[in-house]
Every structure is written in structure tokens, then in C-alpha cells.
Motif scaffolding. Structure first.
Motif, PDB file in Angstrom:
ATOM      1  N   ASP A  54     -54.350  -3.060  16.782  1.00 31.61           N
ATOM      2  CA  ASP A  54     -53.565  -2.248  15.842  1.00 31.61           C
ATOM      3  C   ASP A  54     -53.380  -3.046  14.560  1.00 31.61           C
ATOM      4  N   PRO A  55     -54.110  -2.689  13.502  1.00 32.05           N
ATOM      5  CA  PRO A  55     -55.061  -1.578  13.407  1.00 32.05           C
ATOM      6  C   PRO A  55     -56.433  -1.991  13.951  1.00 32.05           C
ATOM      7  N   PRO A  56     -57.314  -1.025  14.212  1.00 33.01           N
ATOM      8  CA  PRO A  56     -58.683  -1.354  14.603  1.00 33.01           C
ATOM      9  C   PRO A  56     -59.366  -2.178  13.513  1.00 33.01           C
ATOM     10  N   VAL A  57     -60.155  -3.160  13.919  1.00 28.97           N
ATOM     11  CA  VAL A  57     -60.700  -4.143  12.983  1.00 28.97           C
ATOM     12  C   VAL A  57     -62.042  -3.702  12.398  1.00 28.97           C
ATOM     13  N   THR A  58     -62.140  -3.738  11.083  1.00 28.38           N
ATOM     14  CA  THR A  58     -63.409  -3.546  10.398  1.00 28.38           C
ATOM     15  C   THR A  58     -64.285  -4.767  10.659  1.00 28.38           C
ATOM     16  N   ALA A  59     -65.529  -4.544  11.083  1.00 29.05           N
ATOM     17  CA  ALA A  59     -66.343  -5.671  11.534  1.00 29.05           C
ATOM     18  C   ALA A  59     -67.826  -5.428  11.281  1.00 29.05           C
ATOM     19  N   ILE A  60     -68.569  -6.512  11.290  1.00 31.39           N
ATOM     20  CA  ILE A  60     -70.032  -6.457  11.224  1.00 31.39           C
ATOM     21  C   ILE A  60     -70.562  -6.555  12.650  1.00 31.39           C
ATOM     22  N   ALA A  61     -71.338  -5.558  13.046  1.00 33.86           N
ATOM     23  CA  ALA A  61     -71.851  -5.478  14.412  1.00 33.86           C
ATOM     24  C   ALA A  61     -73.292  -5.965  14.467  1.00 33.86           C
ATOM     25  N   GLN A  62     -73.558  -6.853  15.402  1.00 33.48           N
ATOM     26  CA  GLN A  62     -74.934  -7.266  15.670  1.00 33.48           C
ATOM     27  C   GLN A  62     -75.508  -6.389  16.793  1.00 33.48           C
ATOM     28  N   PRO A  63     -76.818  -6.162  16.783  1.00 33.79           N
ATOM     29  CA  PRO A  63     -77.448  -5.378  17.865  1.00 33.79           C
ATOM     30  C   PRO A  63     -77.645  -6.253  19.100  1.00 33.79           C
ATOM     31  N   THR A  64     -76.528  -6.603  19.742  1.00 30.10           N
ATOM     32  CA  THR A  64     -76.535  -7.644  20.764  1.00 30.10           C
ATOM     33  C   THR A  64     -77.471  -7.335  21.928  1.00 30.10           C
ATOM     34  N   GLY A  65     -77.392  -6.113  22.446  1.00 32.49           N
ATOM     35  CA  GLY A  65     -78.261  -5.759  23.560  1.00 32.49           C
ATOM     36  C   GLY A  65     -79.728  -5.846  23.206  1.00 32.49           C
ATOM     37  N   GLU A  66     -80.087  -5.355  22.023  1.00 31.30           N
ATOM     38  CA  GLU A  66     -81.479  -5.425  21.577  1.00 31.30           C
ATOM     39  C   GLU A  66     -81.933  -6.865  21.413  1.00 31.30           C
ATOM     40  N   LEU A  67     -81.046  -7.726  20.915  1.00 29.21           N
ATOM     41  CA  LEU A  67     -81.393  -9.137  20.750  1.00 29.21           C
ATOM     42  C   LEU A  67     -81.697  -9.778  22.101  1.00 29.21           C
ATOM     43  N   GLY A  68     -80.852  -9.516  23.093  1.00 29.04           N
ATOM     44  CA  GLY A  68     -81.086 -10.091  24.410  1.00 29.04           C
ATOM     45  C   GLY A  68     -82.398  -9.641  25.019  1.00 29.04           C
ATOM     46  N   ARG A  69     -82.671  -8.349  24.894  1.00 26.55           N
ATOM     47  CA  ARG A  69     -83.920  -7.830  25.468  1.00 26.55           C
ATOM     48  C   ARG A  69     -85.143  -8.378  24.738  1.00 26.55           C
ATOM     49  N   ALA A  70     -85.050  -8.440  23.416  1.00 28.35           N
ATOM     50  CA  ALA A  70     -86.183  -8.968  22.635  1.00 28.35           C
ATOM     51  C   ALA A  70     -86.419 -10.441  22.945  1.00 28.35           C
ATOM     52  N   ALA A  71     -85.345 -11.188  23.148  1.00 31.22           N
ATOM     53  CA  ALA A  71     -85.481 -12.611  23.456  1.00 31.22           C
ATOM     54  C   ALA A  71     -86.196 -12.817  24.790  1.00 31.22           C
ATOM     55  N   VAL A  72     -85.857 -12.013  25.783  1.00 27.12           N
ATOM     56  CA  VAL A  72     -86.519 -12.126  27.089  1.00 27.12           C
ATOM     57  C   VAL A  72     -88.001 -11.784  26.962  1.00 27.12           C
ATOM     58  N   ARG A  73     -88.309 -10.729  26.237  1.00 28.30           N
ATOM     59  CA  ARG A  73     -89.723 -10.353  26.088  1.00 28.30           C
ATOM     60  C   ARG A  73     -90.514 -11.450  25.383  1.00 28.30           C
ATOM     61  N   ALA A  74     -89.916 -12.060  24.356  1.00 28.42           N
ATOM     62  CA  ALA A  74     -90.600 -13.145  23.650  1.00 28.42           C
ATOM     63  C   ALA A  74     -90.814 -14.345  24.565  1.00 28.42           C
ATOM     64  N   LEU A  75     -89.813 -14.653  25.397  1.00 25.49           N
ATOM     65  CA  LEU A  75     -89.950 -15.793  26.301  1.00 25.49           C
ATOM     66  C   LEU A  75     -90.981 -15.518  27.392  1.00 25.49           C
ATOM     67  N   VAL A  76     -90.962 -14.330  27.960  1.00 30.73           N
ATOM     68  CA  VAL A  76     -91.941 -13.999  28.993  1.00 30.73           C
ATOM     69  C   VAL A  76     -93.356 -14.044  28.418  1.00 30.73           C
ATOM     70  N   THR A  94     -86.345 -10.477  14.039  1.00 26.75           N
ATOM     71  CA  THR A  94     -85.111 -10.404  13.265  1.00 26.75           C
ATOM     72  C   THR A  94     -84.688  -8.949  13.160  1.00 26.75           C
ATOM     73  N   LEU A  95     -83.455  -8.665  13.572  1.00 22.57           N
ATOM     74  CA  LEU A  95     -82.930  -7.301  13.566  1.00 22.57           C
ATOM     75  C   LEU A  95     -81.727  -7.234  12.626  1.00 22.57           C
ATOM     76  N   PRO A  96     -81.501  -6.098  11.975  1.00 24.49           N
ATOM     77  CA  PRO A  96     -80.394  -6.006  11.022  1.00 24.49           C
ATOM     78  C   PRO A  96     -79.043  -5.800  11.713  1.00 24.49           C
ATOM     79  N   ALA A  97     -78.008  -6.424  11.141  1.00 22.34           N
ATOM     80  CA  ALA A  97     -76.629  -6.135  11.540  1.00 22.34           C
ATOM     81  C   ALA A  97     -76.119  -4.988  10.671  1.00 22.34           C
ATOM     82  N   ARG A  98     -74.958  -4.422  11.027  1.00 22.64           N
ATOM     83  CA  ARG A  98     -74.435  -3.300  10.254  1.00 22.64           C
ATOM     84  C   ARG A  98     -72.913  -3.371  10.169  1.00 22.64           C
ATOM     85  N   LEU A  99     -72.387  -2.780   9.109  1.00 21.22           N
ATOM     86  CA  LEU A  99     -70.946  -2.756   8.898  1.00 21.22           C
ATOM     87  C   LEU A  99     -70.322  -1.581   9.645  1.00 21.22           C
ATOM     88  N   VAL A 100     -69.238  -1.852  10.372  1.00 26.49           N
ATOM     89  CA  VAL A 100     -68.473  -0.813  11.058  1.00 26.49           C
ATOM     90  C   VAL A 100     -67.088  -0.766  10.410  1.00 26.49           C
TER      91      VAL A 100
END
Length: 344
Positions: free
Chosen positions: A282-304, A316-322
Motif C-alpha cells: 500500500d500503495p502498489p509499487v511501480t516497477a520494472i519487470a524482467q521476463p524472469t521465466g523466459e530468462l530461465g528457460r532460455a538459459a537452460v536451452r543455451a546450456l544444454v 538478451t530480452l527486454p524489460a518493461r515498465l509496470v
């Protein structure tokens, strides 16, 4: 517990045939394969992973060393890594460095001793000797979120510069002119990059970033609280505190409330690394969101890819303003005229 001999007896085939079926060898007839698989299911047989690794020189196991398991960003990252690895037939062993290089080295050594096939690392404090040694020795490795310049390892990360520009434009549009930042460790790439992006975005509006509006944090809540207390003690406190990660933002929020002040009426707050909790503050926080799930999946694919002999590319994936309501945005309980304006 059933053995491979039990499976062979149940299926009426040799142990060698069972082994060929379990390892996907094409020379087994369809009928024999069906009988073996039925016997495996009926007996609840599970192959010995250690013995299999000695034969194939692979354990089908990946290591993940994250900077801080208590940070919700890294918790979500670890979950997506585990899910993608499982989908590709790998298991994951996780080590928590707790932002300590010596603990990171301990986990790297332990994981390599367990003969993992590859290693995902979010380097803490610029890296650590054992991790750098492993990278330079050719261990299949991918950096995720953070990286170390000059080390030839694929990097999977988000680019927050555009989102930081969007944030500063948003704050400027709300009338804020005195903007401060709680920075992460300068030895980490993310710590330095976010300060640079913030300074650059302010410069586009002719706004300064004086030294007393830069507070040195460590990606921990306590440092966010301490730095914010220092900002509040200034003769001219900032209009906005931008915390360069979510835990420092929570610490900043604690500091403001401890003074009997309110966000955003007395001081605004924004954060890098959006988390689910921010919707419920309270109040809800304005924040920059990273595509966390996509980053994790992409990292595994690159490592495999690297583990299985392919190149493994950086991503490299874009972050976005919330936008929410912690910076004076109009909302259900606020009118546009209630937004605090800077006097300078």
C-alpha cells in the motif's frame, strides 16, 4: 527394489537388450522393446543414474548457482530453470551463494565434484576464483542475469535501459525532478548498468544525478532501509527513490514508514525487478519487470546446447515498465491534482 536382471527376466530378454532399450538403441525389435517397457513399468524399475553416468560420461544433471535464494526474482528464476531442464530430460542441483564469492566457489566446486554436465551461474560480486577457473577450463557454462566482461561464456539477461528511460519519462511527466537511486554493488554488472542507465535517462531531461542522490546498496533489504534513511536526512530529500532491486525497495518502504511518512504523498518509490508482492503493498509499487521465466528457460536451452556440443548463444530480452501508484499516479483514491510536484 527391482534390478535390471529382474526386468530382463520379466520381459524374457537378456540384460543387454534391456540396457539397449533404456539407452534408446535402435537395434531392438519393437516387440522386445514393448516387453521391456512393460516390465519396467510393472516392476517400478529405476535405472541407476550414477552407473549410467559412468558408462555415458553424462549425468543428465545441471548445476545452478544463484546469488540469493531469498530474493523473489532468483526464486522465480530457479523455478523456470528447473521446469525447462526437466522438460529437456535434465535434473538441476541448486546452490545459494548468498551474495558471497567464497560461498559461490564452494557450490561450484561441489557441483563439479558431482560431475554435473553444465553450470548456470549468476555471478556474485564480479565472480569468484573457482568459477572463473571453471569457465576458462571449458566447463559448459552460461551466465544468467549477471555476467563477467572478458569471460567467454554465453550470457542470458534482460536489457533494462529502455525500461529505465520509460520510468524516468513517467516520473518527469508526474512532475518529479529530484530523483535518487539505491544502487546495487558496483562490482556486479547489473549494479553498475542500472546506475548508468538511470543517469543517462535523467540527462535526456537535463536532470542531474548528484552524488548525494546515489546510495550504495548490496541487493539486500537492510541496505535499502539504510540508504533511504540517509536520503530522508538530506536538507533537500529527493522526490523519488528508485531502488535497483526489489529487496532494497522493500527496505526503502520500511524506512519511509518508520519515519511516519507515506508513499507517495511524502516521497515516491519505484523499483527494478517487479515481484508479486508489489501488487499487495500500500500503495502498489511501480516497477520494472524482467521476463524472469523466459530468462530461465532460455538459459537452460543455451546450456544444454553447450553440453550437447552445439554453440549455445547469448540471449538478451527486454524489460518493461509496470505502472502502479507508488509514484503519485492517479488511482481510485487519488485525483490528478493530488500528485506532489517538485518545487525546483
Amino acid at each position: 527394489m527391482a534390478s535390471i536382471k529382474d526386468v530382463a527376466a520379466e520381459a524374457g530378454v537378456s540384460v543387454a537388450t534391456v540396457s539397449r532399450v533404456l539407452n534408446g538403441h535402435p537395434s531392438v525389435s519393437e516387440g522386445a522393446r514393448d516387453r521391456v517397457l512393460a516390465a519396467v513399468e510393472a516392476l517400478g524399475y529405476r535405472p541407476n543414474a550414477v552407473a549410467r553416468s559412468l558408462r555415458t560420461d553424462q549425468t543428465r544433471t545441471l548445476g545452478l548457482v544463484i546469488s540469493d535464494v531469498l530474493n523473489p526474482y532468483f526464486t522465480e528464476l530457479a523455478r523456470s530453470v528447473e521446469e525447462e531442464a526437466r522438460a529437456l530430460g535434465y535434473s538441476v542441483i541448486i546452490g545459494n551463494a548468498d551474495e558471497r564469492p567464497e560461498l559461490q566457489d564452494h557450490h561450484v566446486t561441489t557441483l563439479l565434484d558431482r560431475r554435473i554436465d553444465g553450470l548456470l551461474v549468476s555471478p556474485t560480486d564480479g565472480g569468484s576464483p573457482r568459477m572463473l577457473e571453471a569457465a576458462r577450463a571449458g566447463t559448459p557454462m552460461v551466465f544468467v542475469d549477471r555476467w563477467i566482461p572478458g569471460v567467454d561464456v554465453p550470457v542470458v539477461r534482460s536489457d533494462g535501459r529502455a525500461a529505465v528511460r520509460d520510468l524516468v519519462a513517467h516520473l518527469h511527466g508526474l512532475g518529479h525532478r529530484r530523483l535518487a537511486i539505491i544502487a546495487g554493488p558496483a562490482a556486479t554488472t547489473t549494479g553498475q548498468e542500472r546506475v548508468d542507465a538511470f543517469r543517462e535517462a535523467l540527462g535526456a531531461y537535463g536532470l542531474p544525478l548528484p552524488g548525494h542522490y546515489i546510495g550504495q546498496g548490496d541487493f539486500q533489504a537492510e541496505s535499502g532501509r539504510r540508504v533511504t534513511e540517509g536520503f530522508l536526512d538530506l536538507p533537500e530529500p529527493p522526490d523519488v527513490v528508485f531502488a535497483a532491486d526489489n529487496l532494497m525497495a522493500l527496505g526503502a518502504l520500511d524506512a519511509v514508514r518508520a519515519r511516519g511518512l507515506r508513499v507517495p504523498d511524502d516521497i515516491a518509490l519505484a523499483a527494478f525487478d517487479d515481484i508479486r508482492w508489489f501488487v499487495h503493498t500500500d500503495p502498489p509499487v511501480t516497477a520494472i519487470a524482467q521476463p524472469t521465466g523466459e530468462l530461465g528457460r532460455a538459459a537452460v536451452r543455451a546450456l544444454v546446447d553447450r553440453v550437447e556440443g552445439r554453440a549455445g548463444a547469448s540471449v538478451t530480452l527486454p524489460a518493461r515498465l509496470v505502472v502502479r501508484r507508488s509514484c503519485g499516479e492517479p488511482g481510485p483514491d487519488r485525483s490528478p491534482n493530488s500528485v506532489r510536484r517538485s518545487t525546483t
